[in-house]
Design a protein around this motif. Structure first.
Motif, PDB file in Angstrom:
ATOM      1  N   ALA A 211       2.650 -23.795  19.541  1.00 26.09           N
ATOM      2  CA  ALA A 211       2.383 -24.001  21.299  1.00 26.09           C
ATOM      3  C   ALA A 211       2.881 -22.771  21.831  1.00 26.09           C
ATOM      4  N   ILE A 212       2.171 -22.668  22.940  1.00 26.77           N
ATOM      5  CA  ILE A 212       2.327 -21.492  23.869  1.00 26.77           C
ATOM      6  C   ILE A 212       2.390 -22.218  25.467  1.00 26.77           C
ATOM      7  N   SER A 213       2.966 -21.493  26.085  1.00 25.77           N
ATOM      8  CA  SER A 213       3.227 -21.839  27.460  1.00 25.77           C
ATOM      9  C   SER A 213       2.122 -21.366  28.353  1.00 25.77           C
ATOM     10  N   ARG A 214       2.056 -22.037  29.533  1.00 27.47           N
ATOM     11  CA  ARG A 214       0.628 -21.550  30.272  1.00 27.47           C
ATOM     12  C   ARG A 214       0.871 -19.960  30.865  1.00 27.47           C
ATOM     13  N   SER A 215       2.012 -19.474  30.865  1.00 23.20           N
ATOM     14  CA  SER A 215       2.504 -18.170  31.406  1.00 23.20           C
ATOM     15  C   SER A 215       2.207 -17.380  30.089  1.00 23.20           C
ATOM     16  N   GLY A 216       2.206 -17.962  28.845  1.00 27.73           N
ATOM     17  CA  GLY A 216       2.267 -17.084  27.668  1.00 27.73           C
ATOM     18  C   GLY A 216       3.799 -16.631  27.122  1.00 27.73           C
ATOM     19  N   ASP A 217       4.649 -16.824  28.151  1.00 27.27           N
ATOM     20  CA  ASP A 217       6.045 -16.345  27.801  1.00 27.27           C
ATOM     21  C   ASP A 217       6.836 -16.992  26.815  1.00 27.27           C
ATOM     22  N   SER A 218       6.587 -18.389  26.544  1.00 29.03           N
ATOM     23  CA  SER A 218       7.346 -18.951  25.352  1.00 29.03           C
ATOM     24  C   SER A 218       6.420 -19.448  24.494  1.00 29.03           C
ATOM     25  N   THR A 219       6.849 -19.400  23.222  1.00 29.16           N
ATOM     26  CA  THR A 219       6.147 -20.065  22.160  1.00 29.16           C
ATOM     27  C   THR A 219       6.853 -20.782  21.199  1.00 29.16           C
ATOM     28  N   TYR A 220       6.403 -21.738  20.557  1.00 30.87           N
ATOM     29  CA  TYR A 220       6.944 -22.586  19.696  1.00 30.87           C
ATOM     30  C   TYR A 220       6.277 -23.004  18.432  1.00 30.87           C
ATOM     31  N   TYR A 221       7.086 -23.014  17.410  1.00 33.23           N
ATOM     32  CA  TYR A 221       6.670 -23.119  15.916  1.00 33.23           C
ATOM     33  C   TYR A 221       7.192 -24.252  15.132  1.00 33.23           C
ATOM     34  N   ALA A 222       6.610 -24.748  14.277  1.00 35.94           N
ATOM     35  CA  ALA A 222       6.869 -25.663  13.455  1.00 35.94           C
ATOM     36  C   ALA A 222       7.836 -25.069  12.380  1.00 35.94           C
ATOM     37  N   ASP A 223       8.978 -25.390  11.736  1.00 36.95           N
ATOM     38  CA  ASP A 223       9.458 -24.462  10.763  1.00 36.95           C
ATOM     39  C   ASP A 223       8.789 -24.132   9.402  1.00 36.95           C
ATOM     40  N   SER A 224       7.713 -24.904   9.291  1.00 36.17           N
ATOM     41  CA  SER A 224       6.823 -24.727   8.164  1.00 36.17           C
ATOM     42  C   SER A 224       5.831 -23.557   7.931  1.00 36.17           C
ATOM     43  N   VAL A 225       5.676 -23.186   9.546  1.00 34.88           N
ATOM     44  CA  VAL A 225       4.916 -21.928   9.737  1.00 34.88           C
ATOM     45  C   VAL A 225       5.580 -20.713  10.276  1.00 34.88           C
TER      46      VAL A 225
END
Length: 128
Positions: free
Chosen positions: A50-64
């Motif tokens: 996932a990525i925030s609307r500003s693009g400043d924050s990203t999140y990932y599942a451990d598997s990827v």
């Protein structure tokens, strides 16, 4: 209302790469957070990135984590998922999702229920 259309899926060999794109339309692109989920045959849909609307924050599942990169292009109203070092376990239908709601916990983005709009999905198949 937001319309999401995924593209870029296909067949890749293990160790290869694919780049998925999700084109968004209907509302101001910078007003919503974006996510990618996937669903393999016989399995539940799971969070990928996932990525925030500003693009400043990203999140990932451990598997990827370390293999996939999510990014957004405001000029194109699109979000991309660059997938490297692909594995057969990455085989799934990949879905793009969007939400206008604001979450203060990163964990919220990992839940399907956090998203309001979904694309139709694109198939990714990784052969061994």
């Amino acid at each position: 209302q937001v319309q999401l259309v995924e593209s870029g899926g296909g067949l890749a060999h293990a160790g290869g790469s694919l780049r998925l794109s999700c084109a968004a339309s209907g509302r101001t692109f910078s007003s919503y957070d974006m996510g990618w989920f996937r669903q393999a045959p016989g399995k539940e849909r799971e969070f990928v990135a996932a990525i925030s609307r500003s693009g400043d924050s990203t999140y990932y599942a451990d598997s990827v984590k370390g293999r996939f990169t999510i990014s957004r292009d405001t000029a194109k109203n699109a979000v991309a998922l660059q997938m490297n070092s692909l594995k057969p376990d990455d085989t799934a239908v990949y879905y793009c999702a969007a939400t206008f709601r604001i979450y203060y916990s990163a964990a919220a983005y990992f839940r399907q229920g956090a998203y309001d709009y979904w694309g139709q999905g694109t198939q990714v198949t990784v052969s061994s």
